[in-house]
Write a protein that holds these residues in place. Structure first.
Motif, mmCIF file in Angstrom:
data_model
loop_
_atom_site.group_PDB
_atom_site.id
_atom_site.type_symbol
_atom_site.label_atom_id
_atom_site.label_comp_id
_atom_site.label_asym_id
_atom_site.label_seq_id
_atom_site.Cartn_x
_atom_site.Cartn_y
_atom_site.Cartn_z
ATOM 1 N N TYR A 190 50.098 44.875 48.117
ATOM 2 C CA TYR A 190 49.622 44.615 49.478
ATOM 3 C C TYR A 190 48.720 43.382 49.516
ATOM 4 N N TRP A 191 48.865 42.584 50.573
ATOM 5 C CA TRP A 191 47.877 41.556 50.877
ATOM 6 C C TRP A 191 46.656 42.254 51.474
ATOM 7 N N ILE A 192 45.478 41.939 50.981
ATOM 8 C CA ILE A 192 44.260 42.573 51.472
ATOM 9 C C ILE A 192 43.236 41.508 51.873
ATOM 10 N N ASP A 193 42.147 41.971 52.464
ATOM 11 C CA ASP A 193 41.008 41.140 52.847
ATOM 12 C C ASP A 193 41.411 40.069 53.857
ATOM 13 N N PHE A 194 41.745 40.513 55.050
ATOM 14 C CA PHE A 194 42.120 39.606 56.132
ATOM 15 C C PHE A 194 40.926 39.214 56.996
ATOM 16 N N ASP A 195 39.722 39.501 56.540
ATOM 17 C CA ASP A 195 38.538 39.235 57.370
ATOM 18 C C ASP A 195 38.465 37.787 57.841
ATOM 19 N N HIS A 196 38.911 36.862 56.997
ATOM 20 C CA HIS A 196 38.786 35.443 57.318
ATOM 21 C C HIS A 196 40.086 34.849 57.848
ATOM 22 N N ALA A 197 41.014 35.703 58.231
ATOM 23 C CA ALA A 197 42.285 35.222 58.757
ATOM 24 C C ALA A 197 42.068 34.379 60.010
ATOM 25 N N VAL A 198 42.954 33.407 60.203
ATOM 26 C CA VAL A 198 42.869 32.521 61.362
ATOM 27 C C VAL A 198 44.266 32.314 61.929
ATOM 28 N N ALA B 133 38.438 50.815 58.497
ATOM 29 C CA ALA B 133 38.849 51.708 57.402
ATOM 30 C C ALA B 133 40.358 51.641 57.203
ATOM 31 N N THR B 134 40.764 51.813 55.943
ATOM 32 C CA THR B 134 42.180 51.932 55.583
ATOM 33 C C THR B 134 42.311 53.073 54.586
ATOM 34 N N PRO B 135 43.497 53.602 54.383
ATOM 35 C CA PRO B 135 43.675 54.549 53.281
ATOM 36 C C PRO B 135 43.316 53.866 51.963
ATOM 37 N N TRP B 136 42.749 54.609 51.059
ATOM 38 C CA TRP B 136 42.402 54.064 49.739
ATOM 39 C C TRP B 136 43.674 53.993 48.892
ATOM 40 N N ILE B 137 43.952 52.807 48.354
ATOM 41 C CA ILE B 137 45.115 52.600 47.482
ATOM 42 C C ILE B 137 44.605 52.374 46.068
ATOM 43 N N GLU B 138 45.021 53.220 45.169
ATOM 44 C CA GLU B 138 44.569 53.101 43.777
ATOM 45 C C GLU B 138 45.334 51.975 43.091
ATOM 46 N N SER B 139 44.600 51.067 42.461
ATOM 47 C CA SER B 139 45.256 49.948 41.783
ATOM 48 C C SER B 139 45.916 50.425 40.488
ATOM 49 N N ALA B 140 46.917 49.667 40.071
ATOM 50 C CA ALA B 140 47.683 50.015 38.870
ATOM 51 C C ALA B 140 47.692 48.833 37.904
ATOM 52 N N GLU B 141 48.264 49.047 36.729
ATOM 53 C CA GLU B 141 48.358 48.002 35.723
ATOM 54 C C GLU B 141 49.185 46.838 36.256
ATOM 55 N N GLN B 142 48.577 45.660 36.322
ATOM 56 C CA GLN B 142 49.245 44.523 36.935
ATOM 57 C C GLN B 142 50.490 44.100 36.168
ATOM 58 N N GLU B 143 50.441 44.136 34.860
ATOM 59 C CA GLU B 143 51.585 43.675 34.078
ATOM 60 C C GLU B 143 52.828 44.522 34.338
ATOM 61 N N LEU B 144 52.628 45.776 34.711
ATOM 62 C CA LEU B 144 53.764 46.666 34.927
ATOM 63 C C LEU B 144 54.298 46.592 36.350
ATOM 64 N N PHE B 145 53.424 46.325 37.317
ATOM 65 C CA PHE B 145 53.828 46.449 38.720
ATOM 66 C C PHE B 145 53.654 45.164 39.520
ATOM 67 N N ALA B 146 53.222 44.080 38.884
ATOM 68 C CA ALA B 146 52.964 42.842 39.625
ATOM 69 C C ALA B 146 54.247 42.249 40.199
ATOM 70 N N PRO B 147 54.221 41.806 41.458
ATOM 71 C CA PRO B 147 55.392 41.161 42.052
ATOM 72 C C PRO B 147 55.554 39.745 41.512
ATOM 73 N N SER B 148 56.738 39.200 41.614
ATOM 74 C CA SER B 148 56.980 37.823 41.212
ATOM 75 C C SER B 148 56.395 36.874 42.253
ATOM 76 N N THR B 149 56.166 35.632 41.856
ATOM 77 C CA THR B 149 55.675 34.647 42.812
ATOM 78 C C THR B 149 56.684 34.442 43.941
ATOM 79 N N ASP B 150 57.961 34.527 43.614
ATOM 80 C CA ASP B 150 58.992 34.367 44.652
ATOM 81 C C ASP B 150 58.887 35.481 45.688
#
Length: 374
Positions: free
Chosen positions: A224-232, A93-110
């Motif tokens: 946040y990076w999510i879904d680490f189930d398949h991390a190696v 379990a993790t705290p629930w994080i409500e998603s927001a509008e990507q165009e307004l809050f999306a990080p840059s690729t850098d």
């Protein structure tokens, strides 16, 4: 696991372990949004083994404690466990994080790549505790790459023999030689790496292993990076190559600058640069399009498939500048390091290696056939 077979008894067992008294539960695939008086939580079922979940928890928790802000900390149970075991699998379990509008809050690729480097850097000291989950390049890995090349050759012969070639057949046949050279270069590179280094990477870290835009949760408070189930535990090159494929901006003139943002946080070793060049040269995306198209033609959308294939070929072509930069990159410090390494190896009676290609001249472009304009 079939979601409709999830028993209330099992869910109640998990709720009890966490001390949840839900007044509303909403199921979204394998995730449950659990609303309680104490807060709202994301509860996820996974088939990953408990030992692996413990490894992921330890490393992510360490990153959070060091001030890393781009993973969501896990919530522990009332008995101070990082997960709950049930008959069907495991839960965390993790705290629930409500998603927001990507165009307004999306990080840059850098910014994304810098954060990935930070995570790799923070997790590197801890991975030694978990040798069981360390990936090492080996013969089965190379065989998978070879099998995909052979499968691509089968698709080629099928397309060439077709009485009335489809639009994708035409595009594929035009690029077949180009793809063959890409396969040959990358397979030869990993074979020499296996021979020279026995498949052992210069360093290991926690790799997400499924870097993708859908695994970045964007909220008003951050991302946040999510879904680490398949991390190696693997070479960081694995995540970097996937990042280039999934986040590479087709409108950006110089994608080779991406790596400079990663190296602001975590410099690559010389052999890692060459290994990254090999990974980027591997024509994974074109192969995936061809597999989807020729594997089940009854469900394909022709225009979509042609567009995806052309974009995949164009991306592979754009990677050439990165591959060339990585392969030919030299500076006085690196040259001196190599001289020192050679001297040390000579003293020990060992041969100088570096993918087995340290002093081999490379002619560019690597693939003589230019990809089409897109």
């Amino acid at each position: 696991m079939k979601q409709q077979n999830m028993s209330r008894q099992e869910l109640q067992q998990v709720f009890t372990q966490y001390g949840f008294t839900p007044h509303k539960v909403t199921q979204i695939n394998r995730i449950f949004r659990v609303e309680t008086d104490q807060g709202t939580y994301a509860l996820k079922w996974t088939k990953q083994p408990a030992e692996k979940l413990m490894m992921i928890y330890d490393i992510l928790q360490h990153a959070c404690e060091k001030g890393y802000r781009h993973v969501i900390p896990w919530v522990k149970t009332e008995s101070d466990e990082a997960y709950v075991m049930t008959t069907s699998g495991n839960w965390y379990a993790t705290p629930w994080i409500e998603s927001a509008e990507q165009e307004l809050f999306a990080p840059s690729t850098d910014a994304l790549l810098e954060s990935l480097a930070q995570l790799h850097q923070l997790s590197a000291p801890l991975v030694k505790r978990y040798p069981k989950f360390k990936n090492q390049l080996n013969e089965p890995f190379i065989e998978r790459w070879k099998e995909r090349k052979e499968k691509t050759a089968e698709y080629f012969h099928f397309a060439r023999k077709r009485d009335i070639p489809s639009p994708l057949d035409h595009s594929f046949l035009e690029q077949a030689s180009y793809l063959e050279k890409a396969f040959d270069f990358s397979i030869r590179g990993v074979e020499r790496f296996l021979q020279a280094e026995r498949g052992k990477a210069p360093r290991y870290t926690l790799c997400h292993a499924r870097i993708h835009p859908k695994h970045v949760l964007i909220s008003e408070s951050g991302w946040y990076w999510i879904d680490f189930d398949h991390a190696v535990i693997d070479t960081p090159v694995r995540d970097i190559a996937t990042f280039y494929r999934q986040f590479g901006d087709p409108d950006r003139e110089d994608i080779s600058t991406y790596l400079s943002h990663y190296e602001e946080e975590s410099s690559l070793k010389r052999i890692e640069e060459k290994l990254l060049a090999v990974y980027l040269a591997y024509p994974l995306r074109p192969y995936q399009v061809l597999k989807s198209y020729y594997g089940d033609e009854s469900s394909v959308n022709e225009s979509y498939s042609v567009g995806e294939f052309d974009r995949a070929i164009a991306q592979l072509g754009r990677f050439q500048e990165v591959i060339q930069t990585l392969w030919q990159k030299r500076d006085k410090v690196q040259l001196q390091e190599r001289k020192n390494k050679r001297f040390s190896r000579e003293q020990e009676g060992l041969q100088e290696t570096e993918l087995g290609l340290a002093d081999e001249p490379v002619q560019f472009p690597i693939f003589p056939h230019s990809p089409p304009d897109s």
